[in-house]
Design a protein around this motif. Structure first.
Motif, PDB file in Angstrom:
ATOM      1  N   ALA A  15       0.204 -46.356 -46.698  1.00  0.00           N
ATOM      2  CA  ALA A  15      -0.756 -45.245 -46.686  1.00  0.00           C
ATOM      3  C   ALA A  15      -0.713 -44.468 -45.365  1.00  0.00           C
ATOM      4  O   ALA A  15      -0.726 -43.227 -45.381  1.00  0.00           O
ATOM      5  CB  ALA A  15      -2.161 -45.754 -46.988  1.00  0.00           C
ATOM      6  N   PRO A  16      -0.660 -45.139 -44.205  1.00  0.00           N
ATOM      7  CA  PRO A  16      -0.576 -44.359 -42.956  1.00  0.00           C
ATOM      8  C   PRO A  16       0.697 -43.514 -42.863  1.00  0.00           C
ATOM      9  O   PRO A  16       0.665 -42.398 -42.338  1.00  0.00           O
ATOM     10  CB  PRO A  16      -0.604 -45.433 -41.854  1.00  0.00           C
ATOM     11  CG  PRO A  16      -1.228 -46.630 -42.479  1.00  0.00           C
ATOM     12  CD  PRO A  16      -0.853 -46.571 -43.925  1.00  0.00           C
ATOM     13  N   VAL A  17       1.809 -44.023 -43.372  1.00  0.00           N
ATOM     14  CA  VAL A  17       3.065 -43.265 -43.351  1.00  0.00           C
ATOM     15  C   VAL A  17       2.948 -42.048 -44.262  1.00  0.00           C
ATOM     16  O   VAL A  17       3.328 -40.932 -43.886  1.00  0.00           O
ATOM     17  CB  VAL A  17       4.262 -44.162 -43.745  1.00  0.00           C
ATOM     18  CG1 VAL A  17       5.507 -43.329 -44.022  1.00  0.00           C
ATOM     19  CG2 VAL A  17       4.531 -45.189 -42.658  1.00  0.00           C
ATOM     20  N   ALA A  23       0.724 -34.772 -43.070  1.00  0.00           N
ATOM     21  CA  ALA A  23       0.315 -33.962 -41.919  1.00  0.00           C
ATOM     22  C   ALA A  23       1.505 -33.156 -41.388  1.00  0.00           C
ATOM     23  O   ALA A  23       1.338 -31.987 -40.996  1.00  0.00           O
ATOM     24  CB  ALA A  23      -0.260 -34.862 -40.827  1.00  0.00           C
ATOM     25  N   THR A  24       2.682 -33.766 -41.372  1.00  0.00           N
ATOM     26  CA  THR A  24       3.887 -33.049 -40.931  1.00  0.00           C
ATOM     27  C   THR A  24       4.167 -31.869 -41.850  1.00  0.00           C
ATOM     28  O   THR A  24       4.490 -30.770 -41.381  1.00  0.00           O
ATOM     29  CB  THR A  24       5.102 -34.001 -40.896  1.00  0.00           C
ATOM     30  OG1 THR A  24       4.838 -35.056 -39.975  1.00  0.00           O
ATOM     31  CG2 THR A  24       6.372 -33.277 -40.502  1.00  0.00           C
ATOM     32  N   LEU A  25       4.041 -32.074 -43.153  1.00  0.00           N
ATOM     33  CA  LEU A  25       4.272 -30.992 -44.118  1.00  0.00           C
ATOM     34  C   LEU A  25       3.292 -29.838 -43.903  1.00  0.00           C
ATOM     35  O   LEU A  25       3.651 -28.666 -44.062  1.00  0.00           O
ATOM     36  CB  LEU A  25       4.162 -31.520 -45.552  1.00  0.00           C
ATOM     37  CG  LEU A  25       5.364 -32.309 -46.055  1.00  0.00           C
ATOM     38  CD1 LEU A  25       5.035 -32.992 -47.378  1.00  0.00           C
ATOM     39  CD2 LEU A  25       6.581 -31.408 -46.194  1.00  0.00           C
ATOM     40  N   PRO A  75      11.825 -38.370 -49.702  1.00  0.00           N
ATOM     41  CA  PRO A  75      11.074 -39.464 -50.314  1.00  0.00           C
ATOM     42  C   PRO A  75       9.864 -39.813 -49.435  1.00  0.00           C
ATOM     43  O   PRO A  75       9.857 -39.492 -48.232  1.00  0.00           O
ATOM     44  CB  PRO A  75      12.072 -40.618 -50.364  1.00  0.00           C
ATOM     45  CG  PRO A  75      13.295 -40.168 -49.669  1.00  0.00           C
ATOM     46  CD  PRO A  75      13.161 -38.744 -49.296  1.00  0.00           C
ATOM     47  N   PRO A  76       8.868 -40.470 -49.980  1.00  0.00           N
ATOM     48  CA  PRO A  76       7.657 -40.774 -49.200  1.00  0.00           C
ATOM     49  C   PRO A  76       7.916 -41.597 -47.939  1.00  0.00           C
ATOM     50  O   PRO A  76       7.118 -41.559 -47.009  1.00  0.00           O
ATOM     51  CB  PRO A  76       6.776 -41.560 -50.177  1.00  0.00           C
ATOM     52  CG  PRO A  76       7.334 -41.300 -51.526  1.00  0.00           C
ATOM     53  CD  PRO A  76       8.775 -40.923 -51.353  1.00  0.00           C
TER      54      PRO A  76
END
Length: 169
Positions: A15-17, A23-25, A75-76
Motif C-alpha cells: 500500500a505505501p508503494v 503521488a508521483t503520477l 506496473p504497480p
C-alpha cells in the motif's frame, strides 16, 4: 549476455508503494510527451531489437529482454518515472543530433558520438565491446558516406576495444 527467467509470480506492491507511485503520477507532467518526441528526433535507422551477436553467434547485446517496456503503463511495483525513463531509453539506432554530429544509442550501455570533420570522422566513445562498436560503425556508414580517415577519442580509457572494430571495417 545471459537471460534468466523466473517461475515465481511477481509480488504485489504494498500500500505505501502504491500510494507513493500515485503521488508521483500526480506530481509529474506525464501527459507531456515531448520527451518521447525529443528522444526520437533525428532518427535515421537501427538494427532490429538492437540485437548484436559475436562471430560465434553469441548474443552480445539485445533489447529483446526489455520488450515488456512497450507497455506505456508502469506496473504497480515500479516507479512511474523510472518506467518512463526506461521506455525513453528503448529508442535505439543512429540519430542526427545536428548536421555533422551523429549518435548511436541503445546498442550498448554507452552511446557512441560521431563528428564529421574535414579530414574524417571523430569517434567519441567506442562502446564496451568490439561487436557493439562494429555494429555502430556499420550503422553509421550505412547512413553516411565513407569518410577519408578518422580519429578515435577515448573518454573512457578502460574501454579501448572499439578501435579494433573500426579498423576491421
Amino acid at each position: 549476455m545471459t537471460e534468466t527467467t523466473s517461475t515465481e509470480a511477481p509480488k504485489e506492491a504494498s500500500a505505501p508503494v502504491v500510494a507513493q507511485h500515485a503521488a508521483t503520477l500526480k506530481a509529474l507532467p506525464f501527459s507531456d510527451i515531448s520527451d518521447f518526441e525529443d528522444a526520437s528526433r533525428g532518427f535515421l535507422g537501427t538494427l532490429e531489437n538492437a540485437r548484436i551477436t559475436s562471430a560465434q553467434g553469441r548474443v552480445v547485446w539485445s533489447l529483446e529482454p526489455y520488450g515488456f517496456l512497450s507497455d506505456p503503463e508502469a506496473p504497480p511495483t515500479v516507479d512511474p518515472s523510472l518506467w518512463r525513463q526506461s521506455r525513453l531509453n528503448m529508442n535505439h539506432g543512429i540519430f542526427e543530433v545536428v548536421p555533422g554530429v551523429y549518435q548511436v544509442r541503445g546498442l550498448d550501455i554507452a552511446n557512441m558520438t560521431l563528428i564529421e570533420a574535414d579530414t574524417g570522422v571523430i569517434v567519441v566513445d567506442t562502446l564496451t565491446s568490439i561487436e557493439g562498436a562494429r555494429a555502430a560503425m556499420e550503422l553509421y556508414f550505412k547512413q553516411r558516406p565513407p569518410a577519408r580517415g578518422g580519429r578515435d577519442l577515448h573518454p573512457h580509457p578502460h574501454r579501448p576495444l572499439g578501435r579494433r572494430a573500426r579498423r576491421a571495417r
